[in-house]
Design a protein around this motif. Sequence first.
Motif, short mmCIF file in Angstrom:
data_model
loop_
_atom_site.label_atom_id
_atom_site.label_comp_id
_atom_site.label_asym_id
_atom_site.label_seq_id
_atom_site.Cartn_x
_atom_site.Cartn_y
_atom_site.Cartn_z
N GLN A 211 -2.02 -7.33 -0.53
CA GLN A 211 -0.69 -7.89 -0.30
C GLN A 211 -0.05 -8.42 -1.58
O GLN A 211 1.14 -8.21 -1.83
CB GLN A 211 -0.78 -9.02 0.72
N ASN B 137 1.43 1.67 1.33
CA ASN B 137 2.69 0.92 1.34
C ASN B 137 2.71 0.10 2.63
O ASN B 137 2.85 0.66 3.72
CB ASN B 137 3.89 1.86 1.27
N ARG C 33 4.82 -1.66 4.03
CA ARG C 33 6.04 -1.57 4.83
C ARG C 33 6.02 -0.38 5.80
O ARG C 33 6.84 -0.31 6.72
CB ARG C 33 7.27 -1.48 3.93
N ASP C 34 5.07 0.54 5.60
CA ASP C 34 4.95 1.69 6.49
C ASP C 34 4.22 1.33 7.78
O ASP C 34 4.15 2.16 8.70
CB ASP C 34 4.20 2.83 5.80
N TYR C 35 3.66 0.13 7.85
CA TYR C 35 2.82 -0.25 8.98
C TYR C 35 3.44 -1.42 9.76
O TYR C 35 4.01 -2.34 9.17
CB TYR C 35 1.43 -0.67 8.50
N SER C 36 3.30 -1.38 11.06
CA SER C 36 3.73 -2.49 11.89
C SER C 36 2.67 -3.61 11.81
O SER C 36 1.53 -3.36 11.41
CB SER C 36 3.88 -2.04 13.35
#
Length: 335
Positions: A40, A66, A68-71
Amino acid sequence: MAQAELKALWQALEQATTLLQKNLHTSFLDAVIEAGEDLQLGIRHEDGLPDAATTAKLKALFAPINLRDYSPEELRQALQLVLVKAITVDGIQPNQQVTPDAMASLASFMVTTFMPHFSPAATIVDPTAGTGNLLFAVMNQLHTATGSSLHGVGIDNDEQLLGVASMSAALQGLDVELLHQDALANLPVTAATLVVADLPVGFYPVDERAKQFATAAKSGHSYAHHLLIEQSVRMLAPGGLGLFFVPSDLFQTEEAAGLTAWLTQAALFQGLLNLPKGFFTSATAQKALLVVQKPGGSAKQVKQVLLGEFPDLNDRAAFAQFVDSVHSWAAQNLA
């Protein structure tokens, strides 16, 4: 999210954790914390560690990821898979092990059954949070089901496990407050909407503190899970919901009389559902989901307590039939 991408995240975290454990000479759990924070925030160094070779390997592992690609739920799932390995590597005790996702899903189903109009500003508490897996899974699932942005509170007396929970919550971007304390030491929360807990089973060693509870044993040590149920109901707002994973023989032991007497006076006993036997290594280890509510608000004692057993989750027809039966029960008892 494709399964392959989730697998890539899990494998990167697991491999990074293994590298850090060896290079930093730490426990696997401490290495999980380090790996999650490095993913992170970027790789940090202290006293020359991790060394240059390990740092290069970590950078290669993290480069394709990345976040941001994951919930949030996908990030939690990947972390959970890594934490399962810690059970073997660190020899984690059964009471400290990760609660399976299926149990969190069953808890979330009960919340939406009893609270179909969930407050958008609700507080959910886990008094035995550990690594936070159960708390975070329920928070994520309820957000998906209701759109509510929940405030979570996790309580535990194990600093290392809370360290994992802190890293996990930050990685998922969850609104969570973590308290390092004995959940029975004082009343850490009031007016919670929901308490959910996979309760540790065993005796509570602080007899003087246990005496402050109606569920305390008349002599000797008291059961910690009895005390925690009572303390959790104290934390709830009027009408609040308590969901507890407890031994399936909770009301069949010699010590159950005190718990039953308290429960009939101080709470609304709404349900007890055994979990599938296949979840557990033996019949003696089987657990059930206890459903209680704090009197007040719109809560009322149901005419027919919800009893039964969750079917095998792999049996889709049986589970669909079970869901339908619960919905019918709710229409008759909760409307």
